[in-house]
Design a protein around this motif. Structure first.
Motif, PDB file in Angstrom:
ATOM      1  N   SER A  26     -10.866   7.218  -1.186  1.00  0.00           N
ATOM      2  CA  SER A  26      -9.624   7.564  -1.789  1.00  0.00           C
ATOM      3  C   SER A  26      -9.210   6.145  -1.954  1.00  0.00           C
ATOM      4  O   SER A  26      -9.362   5.129  -1.047  1.00  0.00           O
ATOM      5  N   ASP A  30      -3.274   7.980  -1.943  1.00  0.00           N
ATOM      6  CA  ASP A  30      -3.642   9.384  -2.017  1.00  0.00           C
ATOM      7  C   ASP A  30      -4.350  10.010  -0.736  1.00  0.00           C
ATOM      8  O   ASP A  30      -4.707  11.265  -0.952  1.00  0.00           O
ATOM      9  N   ARG A  32      -5.991  11.200   2.590  1.00  0.00           N
ATOM     10  CA  ARG A  32      -5.648  12.118   3.664  1.00  0.00           C
ATOM     11  C   ARG A  32      -6.475  11.770   4.862  1.00  0.00           C
ATOM     12  O   ARG A  32      -7.062  10.831   4.998  1.00  0.00           O
ATOM     13  N   ALA A  33      -6.022  12.368   5.901  1.00  0.00           N
ATOM     14  CA  ALA A  33      -6.695  12.276   7.291  1.00  0.00           C
ATOM     15  C   ALA A  33      -8.011  12.174   7.276  1.00  0.00           C
ATOM     16  O   ALA A  33      -8.693  11.894   8.085  1.00  0.00           O
ATOM     17  N   CYS A  34      -8.607  12.961   6.153  1.00  0.00           N
ATOM     18  CA  CYS A  34     -10.062  13.247   6.307  1.00  0.00           C
ATOM     19  C   CYS A  34     -10.786  12.398   5.203  1.00  0.00           C
ATOM     20  O   CYS A  34     -12.030  12.583   4.890  1.00  0.00           O
ATOM     21  N   ASP A  35     -10.146  11.161   4.815  1.00  0.00           N
ATOM     22  CA  ASP A  35     -10.514  10.555   3.842  1.00  0.00           C
ATOM     23  C   ASP A  35     -10.686   8.891   4.402  1.00  0.00           C
ATOM     24  O   ASP A  35     -10.163   8.602   5.358  1.00  0.00           O
ATOM     25  N   SER A  51      -0.534   4.416   4.506  1.00  0.00           N
ATOM     26  CA  SER A  51      -1.518   5.319   4.240  1.00  0.00           C
ATOM     27  C   SER A  51      -1.631   6.304   5.403  1.00  0.00           C
ATOM     28  O   SER A  51      -1.726   6.255   6.489  1.00  0.00           O
ATOM     29  N   GLN A  52      -2.095   7.446   4.701  1.00  0.00           N
ATOM     30  CA  GLN A  52      -2.623   8.757   5.876  1.00  0.00           C
ATOM     31  C   GLN A  52      -4.178   8.711   6.159  1.00  0.00           C
ATOM     32  O   GLN A  52      -4.664   9.592   6.621  1.00  0.00           O
TER      33      GLN A  52
END
Length: 319
Positions: A26, A30, A32-35, A51-52
């Motif tokens: 990603s 955009d 997420r914690a799973c990216d 960034s997350q």
């Protein structure tokens, strides 16, 4: 794909890392914690703080910029590592699973057209012979998809969109990372193309899907034959692109931009609202709104015309 699998593939010891299921590659914004994200240029380092993302591919010299809570994966070449990993997250255009196409009232799919799984065709739209529509494509109302058009998976098309014969929507962008010995490693593009209402695309055009995120053509835009639109471009409302225009990746335009035939851009350039670019104009910088440009190197149009006139006078004197 789990993080430990990625680390093993990259030849990195997993000790000290926390394993998790990496769902996608990603952007910083955009993620997420799973990216998983990557940083290949110093100018993007400041974006890490907000960034997350769960983990980042990053060079040794920049590891101090990795915020707490995000796992830093130190690699010699983050861009190259990203290219190798992109193949694991690529999606198929045609799968054996999924729903049969959903064709709304009044829509026509001619003999010889191919529809993938989970396709939706809106009311009164026409898909003509030889067209190939990939999985998950959504086509709105009153559209015309002419013969031999190819629309790759997950493309979203609005209402009253016309795509003329031979055009290809959603193919991979032209993106490669390079090894030290000069090999070109393909970057699989896992984003999509979105085309808004009332767009017309001429014959034999190509619109590349995004690396991640989207390539977008906004409402009312009109695109002539033989136009190339690169990955992650955003074409503003009511823009006109004349034949053989070429836009490099991540070009964006404001509304009502007009680009003459064979004009082109470099990558990551923004063209402001109501800008006009004369034919064969070579855009290598951001352009402010309500201006006119031409030539190569690019100049404001009045300056370019004066330059051309003076050049002809000089050549005549020499003759």
């Amino acid at each position: 794909m789990r993080l430990f699998e990625i680390l093993k593939y990259l030849g990195i010891d997993s000790q000290g890392f926390r394993d998790f299921e990496v769902e996608s590659l990603s952007t910083l914004e955009d993620a997420r914690a799973c990216d998983l994200v990557y940083i290949d240029q110093d100018k993007y380092l400041e974006g890490l703080a907000n960034s997350q993302a769960g983990a980042v591919l990053i060079a040794e010299k920049n590891k101090s910029h990795v915020p707490s809570g995000m796992q830093g994966i130190i690699v010699p070449n983050p861009h190259l590592a990203f290219a190798y990993l992109s193949s694991f997250f690529a999606y198929d255009n045609f799968a054996s699973q999924g729903r049969d196409p959903k064709i709304q009232a009044g829509a026509v799919v001619m003999d010889g057209a191919y529809l993938g799984r989970d396709v939706e065709i809106g009311e009164r739209s026409i898909v003509m012979a030889g067209a190939v529509i990939g999985d998950g494509v959504k086509i709105g109302k009153d559209c015309k998809i002419y013969p031999n058009v190819v629309i790759y998976a997950r493309t979203v098309i609005g209402d009253r969109v016309y795509i003329h014969a031979g055009s290809v929507i959603g193919s991979d962008g032209f993106g490669y990372a390079h090894t030290q010995d000069g090999k070109h490693i393909k970057i699989f593009h896992n984003g999509v193309v979105e085309i808004e209402d009332d767009v017309e695309i001429g014959a034999n055009c190509t619109v590349d899907r995004a690396v991640f995120g989207e390539t977008r053509i906004k409402k009312g835009s009109k695109i002539d034959n033989l136009v190339q639109i690169g990955h992650n471009c955003v074409i503003g409302e009511h823009t006109i692109l004349v034949s053989q225009v070429g836009l490099a990746g991540s070009t964006s335009t404001g509304r009502n931009v007009v680009m003459g035939g064979q004009a082109g851009t470099g990558g990551h350039i923004h063209i402001g609202d109501f800008v006009q670019i004369a034919g064969r104009g070579a855009v290598g910088k951001n352009l402010p709104p309500n201006t006119k440009w031409g030539g190569h190197p690019l100049m404001e149009l009045d300056e370019w015309m004066k330059f051309y006139v003076n050049l002809r006078r000089m050549l005549k004197k020499k003759a």
